[in-house]
Design an enzyme around this catalytic site. Structure first.
Site, PDB file in Angstrom:
ATOM      1  CB  THR A  65      12.165  83.345 -71.835  1.00 52.22           C
ATOM      2  OG1 THR A  65      13.045  82.727 -72.764  1.00 52.22           O
ATOM      3  CG2 THR A  65      12.527  84.794 -71.670  1.00 52.22           C
ATOM      4  CB  CYS A  95      15.345  77.457 -75.111  1.00 51.70           C
ATOM      5  SG  CYS A  95      14.173  78.101 -76.327  1.00 51.70           S
ATOM      6  CB  THR A  96      10.154  74.872 -74.662  1.00 46.77           C
ATOM      7  OG1 THR A  96       9.801  76.212 -75.034  1.00 46.77           O
ATOM      8  CG2 THR A  96       9.949  74.659 -73.182  1.00 46.77           C
ATOM      9  CG  HIS A  97      11.811  77.431 -79.704  1.00 45.51           C
ATOM     10  ND1 HIS A  97      11.119  78.096 -78.710  1.00 45.51           N
ATOM     11  CD2 HIS A  97      11.234  77.800 -80.881  1.00 45.51           C
ATOM     12  CE1 HIS A  97      10.174  78.838 -79.280  1.00 45.51           C
ATOM     13  NE2 HIS A  97      10.235  78.685 -80.597  1.00 45.51           N
ATOM     14  CG  ASP A 102       7.144  78.781 -76.181  1.00 43.69           C
ATOM     15  OD1 ASP A 102       7.845  79.559 -75.507  1.00 43.69           O
ATOM     16  OD2 ASP A 102       7.587  78.178 -77.173  1.00 43.69           O
ATOM     17  CB  SER A 103       7.623  83.191 -77.622  1.00 40.22           C
ATOM     18  OG  SER A 103       8.598  82.185 -77.840  1.00 40.22           O
ATOM     19  CB  CYS A 150       8.183  79.891 -72.311  1.00 39.78           C
ATOM     20  SG  CYS A 150       9.221  81.286 -72.725  1.00 39.78           S
ATOM     21  CE1 TYR A 200       6.463  86.307 -75.853  1.00 38.04           C
ATOM     22  CE2 TYR A 200       6.408  84.595 -74.167  1.00 38.04           C
ATOM     23  CZ  TYR A 200       5.745  85.446 -75.031  1.00 38.04           C
ATOM     24  OH  TYR A 200       4.370  85.432 -75.070  1.00 38.04           O
ATOM     25  N   GLY A 201      13.153  85.954 -75.736  1.00 36.39           N
ATOM     26  CA  GLY A 201      14.474  85.838 -75.114  1.00 36.39           C
ATOM     27  C   GLY A 201      15.275  87.108 -74.958  1.00 36.39           C
TER      28      GLY A 201
END
Ligand code: DGL
Length: 284
Positions: free
Chosen positions: A77, A186-188, A11-12, A75, A43-44
């Protein structure tokens, strides 16, 4: 594929820890190499071509030496922008979060109105929408990009009054439109899915594609008799400056990791797994 090879997660930033958390639940004996990329976060806003160039070295790293059992692109994205190209270049299974999450969302909605919260790039790809509609053609899908809130999660500031007022207001608008399923696109957001549950007072069902992706991996490992009942080691590698990443991680207690190796862009191109595990640049 060999049973005791690692599972790769990328992931970022810290969002992919939602996948780590799900791994601890469903595949707790697997060893994990997690790569985070503060150098290129977020990354978005990147194009698919830029993203492919950015994440390619991680996959080259995964494919060296003893190799990797499978990789989860933790991620939204990356999962929505360049999976077909990555799958063309690399032999190991690469599991994205979009298809498994979309399938679950299509199954869970009763009103037939689903909202997906994600990055600009994920919304631009409209992959969530296409996958949900493929499973259930009558579902209406509302996709929204919430980049500022993603950055707040990465900084560990997602509970600040300013953000919470805005987020509550936007969630109310979605609920008023009849949305009954909210996808953490979004995984966040997956990482704080409990918090979304709280902010919506349980009035919508939350779909967490991080969990759905891990269940997909589990099914495929089970089918091939490849589930490892090992120690569940977690190695974390960071490209770029790891200080904010580590600070943010510390604000999520219980995510416990083994160690963090920190590498600059040029170094990352030449590292091999043996160098990483013996690295004296270990920080945590
Ligand atoms: N966690 C990521 C995602 O799921 C990336 C967020 C970002 O870097 O913009 O899309």
């Amino acid at each position: 594929m060999v049973k005791n090879q690692f599972i790769g997660i990328i992931d970022s930033g810290i969002g992919g820890f939602s996948v780590v958390r799900a791994m601890r639940c469903y595949l707790s004996g697997e060893n994990i190499v997690y790569i985070a990329d503060p150098l290129y976060f977020p990354y978005g806003f990147k194009t698919p071509g830029e993203l492919l160039r950015i994440v390619h070295p991680f996959f080259s790293y995964f494919s060296q030496e003893d190799g990797i059992k499978a990789v989860i692109t933790a991620c939204g994205t990356v999962s929505s922008s360049c999976l077909p190209e990555l799958r063309k270049h690399f032999q190991f299974p690469i599991i994205g979060i979009v298809e498994p999450g979309a399938e679950e969302a299509a199954r869970m909605t009763r009103n037939g109105i689903v909202a997906v919260l994600a990055t600009k790039a994920t919304v631009r790809s409209s992959l969530f929408k296409r996958c949900i509609v493929e499973h259930s053609p009558s579902v209406q899908v509302i996709e929204e990009a919430w980049p500022e809130y993603i950055e707040a999660v990465e900084r560990g500031e997602y509970r600040s009054t300013e953000h919470v007022i805005k987020v509550r207001r936007e969630l109310e608008k979605l609920i008023n439109k009849g949305v009954d399923v909210l996808v953490m696109g979004c995984t966040h957001f997956s990482l704080i899915s409990d918090y979304f549950e709280k902010l919506t007072d349980g009035r919508v069902k939350i779909v967490d594609p991080a969990v759905a992706a891990v269940k997909t991996l589990k099914m495929s490992l089970q089918k091939n008799n490849m589930i490892l009942n090992g120690k569940g080691e977690l190695h974390v590698l960071v490209r770029g400056d790891s200080s904010s990443f580590q600070r943010a991680l510390a604000s999520f207690p219980g995510l416990g990791y083994h160690r963090v190796g920190c590498f600059q862009e040029k170094e990352f191109a030449d590292i091999t797994s043996s160098k990483i595990y013996k690295s004296n640049k270990v920080l945590g």
